[in-house]
Design an enzyme around this catalytic site. Structure first.
Site, PDB file in Angstrom:
ATOM      1  N   SER A  50      16.517  28.988  59.121  1.00 25.52           N
ATOM      2  CA  SER A  50      15.805  27.822  58.587  1.00 25.52           C
ATOM      3  C   SER A  50      16.842  26.780  58.179  1.00 25.52           C
ATOM      4  O   SER A  50      18.009  27.112  57.946  1.00 25.52           O
ATOM      5  CB  SER A  50      14.994  28.211  57.347  1.00 25.52           C
ATOM      6  OG  SER A  50      14.566  27.055  56.640  1.00 25.52           O
TER       7      SER A  50
ATOM      8  N   TYR B  22      14.050  33.621  49.666  1.00 27.62           N
ATOM      9  CA  TYR B  22      13.851  33.134  51.036  1.00 27.62           C
ATOM     10  C   TYR B  22      15.116  32.448  51.539  1.00 27.62           C
ATOM     11  O   TYR B  22      15.599  32.722  52.639  1.00 27.62           O
ATOM     12  CB  TYR B  22      12.669  32.161  51.049  1.00 27.62           C
ATOM     13  CG  TYR B  22      12.340  31.593  52.414  1.00 27.62           C
ATOM     14  CD1 TYR B  22      11.490  32.276  53.278  1.00 27.62           C
ATOM     15  CD2 TYR B  22      12.854  30.370  52.831  1.00 27.62           C
ATOM     16  CE1 TYR B  22      11.174  31.756  54.529  1.00 27.62           C
ATOM     17  CE2 TYR B  22      12.546  29.846  54.074  1.00 27.62           C
ATOM     18  CZ  TYR B  22      11.702  30.541  54.912  1.00 27.62           C
ATOM     19  OH  TYR B  22      11.413  30.023  56.156  1.00 27.62           O
TER      20      TYR B  22
END
Ligand SMILES: NC(=O)c1ccc[n+]([C@@H]2O[C@H](COP(=O)([O-])OP(=O)(O)OC[C@H]3O[C@@H](n4cnc5c(N)ncnc54)[C@H](O)[C@@H]3O)[C@@H](O)[C@H]2O)c1
Length: 255
Positions: A140, A154
């Site tokens: 990401s 995350y």
């Protein structure tokens, strides 16, 4: 002629969101696709809507389950050429480091980081058996930039995916296996839109930092994955493959 003619792709987290879009696209481009997702997901429906696909139940955080997923793929299609390690979670109780409890951290690492580890560990030998292949590990943009609106577990898990991908890219390059970390910017998918559904201000706080003034569509990310999966990217290896609309290049945006 399809861009993935004759290839077999295993896509985790393919029941919905970006993975579903990629399963549809890869099968349109000639691949046989293993749509892998959790038992309660809509994976069977996604597979039924693809040109040539099979649904396989998997928990990417569980080693025997991941090994069984590849065994099923092998039995169905005779080999594996593409691993698209896309499954990921972003639970609401993963937040600031001050409020995130250790169990939330563990759950996120188990799926996002260990899941990619297991999918590479048990999947790469199948690519080596074919004389090469392409691994797409989903990281990401948060592996590269920090946010004051933290999701600490995350973010850390995506950093792990990025550095793991680089190392694998170097290790297996001479055996024809390419490994790249696909790093999407914010995408309009259930995972993200769930978080913003009753908080438009939170959505706007993020949108304003995007040079293009909008989130990505799932198809825009799937298109990048298609390029990495196909032989068109034959010299792309070990890349931090950003598809973020310029987000990580930005300092001051147009608004
Ligand atoms: N949506 C975004 O803005 C965005 C941005 C950057 C990166 N990503 C990453 O892209 C990937 C796909 O995200 P998405 O937005 O399509 O999410 P999504 O929630 O729509 O899809 C994720 C899929 O993973 C599956 N999954 C969850 N846990 C699993 C497990 N243990 N085993 C197997 N499958 C499991 C879910 O069932 C779901 O179908 C994720 O890795 C996510 O972190 C998303």
């Amino acid at each position: 002629m399809g861009r993935l003619d004759g290839k077999v792709a295993v896509i985790t987290g393919a029941a919905g969101g970006i993975g579903r879009e990629a399963a549809m696209l890869f099968s349109e481009e000639g691949a046989s696709v293993v749509v892998a997702d959790t038992p309660r997901s809509a994976g069977a429906q996604t597979a039924a809507e693809c040109k040539r696909a099979t649904f396989v139940e998997v928990d990417v955080s569980d080693a025997p389950s991941v090994a069984a997923m590849y065994a099923t793929a092998l039995a169905a299609y005779g080999g594996i050429d593409i691993l698209y390690n896309n499954a990921g979670i972003m639970p609401a109780d993963d937040d600031s480091i001050l409020t995130t409890e250790p169990d939330a951290w563990d759950r996120v690492q188990a799926v996002n980081a260990k899941g990619v580890f297991l999918c590479c560990k048990y999947g790469i030998p199948h690519l080596l058996d074919r004389g090469g292949g392409s691994v797409i590990n989903v990281a990401s943009f948060v592996a590269l930039v920090g946010a004051a609106t933290s999701q600490i577990g995350y973010t850390a898990s995506k950093g792990a995916v990025l550095s793991m991908s680089r190392e694998l890219a170097v290790q297996f390059a001479r055996q024809g296996v390419r490994v790249n970390a696909l790093c999407p910017g914010p995408v309009e998918t259930p995972l993200l839109m769930r978080l913003f559904s009753d908080n438009p201000a939170a959505y706007e706080r993020r949108r304003i930092h995007l040079p293009m003034g909008r989130l990505a569509t799932a198809r825009e990310i799937a298109n990048a994955a298609l390029f990495l999966a196909s032989d068109e990217s034959s010299y792309v290896n070990g890349a931090t493959f950003l598809v973020d609309g310029g987000l990580t290049a930005a300092y001051v945006t147009p608004e």
